[in-house]
Every structure is written in C-alpha cells, then in structure tokens.
Design a protein around this motif. Structure first.
Motif, short mmCIF file in Angstrom:
data_model
loop_
_atom_site.label_atom_id
_atom_site.label_comp_id
_atom_site.label_asym_id
_atom_site.label_seq_id
_atom_site.Cartn_x
_atom_site.Cartn_y
_atom_site.Cartn_z
N SER A 99 0.83 -1.21 0.00
CA SER A 99 0.00 0.00 0.00
C SER A 99 0.86 1.25 0.00
N PHE A 100 1.95 1.22 0.77
CA PHE A 100 2.85 2.37 0.83
C PHE A 100 3.49 2.65 -0.53
N CYS A 101 3.84 1.58 -1.24
CA CYS A 101 4.48 1.75 -2.55
C CYS A 101 3.50 2.18 -3.64
N ALA A 102 2.20 2.00 -3.39
CA ALA A 102 1.21 2.21 -4.45
C ALA A 102 0.46 3.52 -4.35
N PHE A 103 0.51 4.21 -3.20
CA PHE A 103 -0.38 5.36 -3.07
C PHE A 103 0.04 6.51 -3.97
N ILE A 104 1.33 6.67 -4.24
CA ILE A 104 1.77 7.74 -5.15
C ILE A 104 1.41 7.39 -6.60
N PRO A 105 1.77 6.19 -7.11
CA PRO A 105 1.31 5.84 -8.46
C PRO A 105 -0.21 5.86 -8.58
N GLY A 106 -0.91 5.47 -7.51
CA GLY A 106 -2.37 5.46 -7.54
C GLY A 106 -2.95 6.84 -7.78
N SER A 107 -2.32 7.87 -7.22
CA SER A 107 -2.83 9.23 -7.42
C SER A 107 -2.70 9.65 -8.88
N TYR A 108 -1.61 9.24 -9.53
CA TYR A 108 -1.44 9.58 -10.94
C TYR A 108 -2.42 8.80 -11.82
N ILE A 109 -2.67 7.55 -11.45
CA ILE A 109 -3.65 6.75 -12.20
C ILE A 109 -5.03 7.37 -12.09
N ALA A 110 -5.39 7.78 -10.87
CA ALA A 110 -6.72 8.38 -10.65
C ALA A 110 -6.87 9.68 -11.41
N ASP A 111 -5.80 10.47 -11.50
CA ASP A 111 -5.88 11.77 -12.17
C ASP A 111 -5.85 11.65 -13.69
N ASN A 112 -5.13 10.65 -14.19
CA ASN A 112 -4.95 10.55 -15.64
C ASN A 112 -5.92 9.58 -16.31
N LEU A 113 -6.26 8.50 -15.64
CA LEU A 113 -7.13 7.50 -16.25
C LEU A 113 -8.56 7.54 -15.72
N GLY A 114 -8.76 8.19 -14.59
CA GLY A 114 -10.10 8.28 -14.03
C GLY A 114 -10.24 7.50 -12.74
N ARG A 115 -11.23 7.88 -11.94
CA ARG A 115 -11.45 7.23 -10.65
C ARG A 115 -11.90 5.78 -10.84
N ARG A 116 -12.80 5.54 -11.79
CA ARG A 116 -13.34 4.19 -11.99
C ARG A 116 -12.24 3.23 -12.44
N ILE A 117 -11.40 3.67 -13.36
CA ILE A 117 -10.31 2.81 -13.85
C ILE A 117 -9.33 2.51 -12.73
N CYS A 118 -9.09 3.49 -11.87
CA CYS A 118 -8.17 3.29 -10.76
C CYS A 118 -8.70 2.22 -9.81
#
Length: 236
Positions: free
Chosen positions: A12-31
C-alpha cells in the motif's frame, strides 16, 4: 512472519503515489478497477503457491491493489455524491472498513476448525469477495463529474451532475452552482507550483497537515491489528 504480515502495508505504501497519478490521468473508476483486479490476482496466487517468497510477493501485490483502490474510491464517492448526502456517504466509506474487518476475523477464526491447507487458504481466498463486488458495482457507477471536467469533458460532467443531482435538469440552480465551483477549483489548481511535492514543506501549516497524515498512518499500523492474522503452515 512479521515481514509477511507487513507485506500488505508495504504494498500500500508503494502504491499510493502511483495510484494518485492513475486516478488523475485514467479516471477514478479505472483506478478502482485496477486496484480491485490486483487484489483478486494476488489472492489467487496466494492459495496457489507453497513458496514463502512468492506468498510474500502476492501479499505485497494485494497491498498495492488496496492502496490504488483506496486512492480513488473516496474521491469517486465524494465527487459524485449529492451535497446533502456527501457527508453521510463519506462517513460510511470509513465505517464500512469494520464490516470487512469483522468478515476477515470471522473467516480466519472459522479456518481454525478446518483440517489441511484450506485452514489458511480460505481466509486468503476470501480476499476476492469484496473486490468482486466493487467490480460489479463499477458497472453501475458513473465517472466522477469533477474528473470529466478536468479532462475537458464539461458536457459529460454537467450531464452526470444533472442526472444524479437534479433529475436530469441541466438548468437546475444546484447543478449550475456545482459546475461553477468545480470549474473554479480546477482553474485554481492549474498553477503547477501548487501541485509539486515540495508544496508539502512550503509553509508551516502544510507541514502540520503532512505530520498529521503521517502520524495517523503510523498509529494505525501500531494499533496491533495485524497481530490477528493467521499465517499458512509453510511459513513456520
């Protein structure tokens, strides 16, 4: 064993930063889709392996899935809910954690009565239950109107606001005000200097907020929740 237990938190610690970029660029649903899929894959790997390092890697992968989902799910709820219901749904998001925790504890306790490898495989396999429900739910949930507006899809964002907040009336006063506030907020965030990681340390108030987030996460991990988890016999 301690490393195995900490693997989910590590992922979880390693994923929260990439997750924010995924949510912003691909969308909340895709994330949320990506995060839930990773948890399902990790659960299948866990019950299929007898190697403790593979099991450890699968738990890290599950933690990454959880971290990615947790990055976007509260945003999707907050940005899509009606203003009068937003506080309730946001509060329920945090409260529902205990339903998952109780389910996990119950299945883990029931596994003590099962002979053989399924005593630990059953709790691992149970991890797929709620992610599968999330994937099904995504089929009926629209994308965040705020994200759509931020991607230049203003008409789509307006349509979702009107559909769920005003029974389809685009000219409703509430819808118009929400749309205006969303556009205003996005324009204010267009300044890239405000979106740099260094902004955490730019002011004393920002550093205070950052310290609260760090201390909260630290104390959650030190509350002893992980001590309840059951390890498979091949880790002994």
């Amino acid at each position: 064993r301690g490393l195995i237990i900490a693997a989910v938190s590590l992922g979880s610690f390693c994923a929260f930063i990439p997750g924010s970029y995924i949510a912003d660029n691909l969308g909340r649903r895709i994330c949320v889709l990506i995060g839930s899929s990773l948890v399902i894959i990790a659960s299948i790997i866990q019950i299929s392996t007898q190697d403790h390092w593979v099991f450890f890697g699968a738990r890290v992968l599950a933690g990454m899935g959880v971290g990615i989902s947790q990055t976007a799910a509260p945003l999707l709820i907050t940005e899509s809910s009606h203003p009068r219901q937003r506080q309730t749904f946001t509060g329920l998001y945090n409260a529902l954690w205990f339903i998952g925790s109780i389910t996990s504890a119950t299945i883990g306790f029931a596994g003590l009565t099962i002979a053989g490898s399924w005593s630990w495989k059953l709790p691992c396999l149970t991890q797929v239950f709620y992610p599968v429900l999330q994937l099904i739910g995504l089929c009926f949930v629209s994308e965040s109107p705020r994200w759509l507006v931020s991607r230049g899809r203003k008409e789509d964002g307006m349509a979702i606001l009107a559909r769920y907040h005003a029974n389809g009336d685009v000219n409703d006063e509430l819808v118009q005000d929400e749309f205006y506030q969303i556009c205003k907020s996005i324009n204010a965030e267009a300044d890239k200097s405000c979106r740099r990681w260094s902004s955490f340390f730019a002011t004393r108030s920002n550093m205070h907020r950052l310290s609260i987030c760090v201390i909260l996460g630290f104390m959650q991990e030190w509350s002893g929740n992980g001590m309840r988890e059951k390890n498979p016999p091949f880790l002994a």
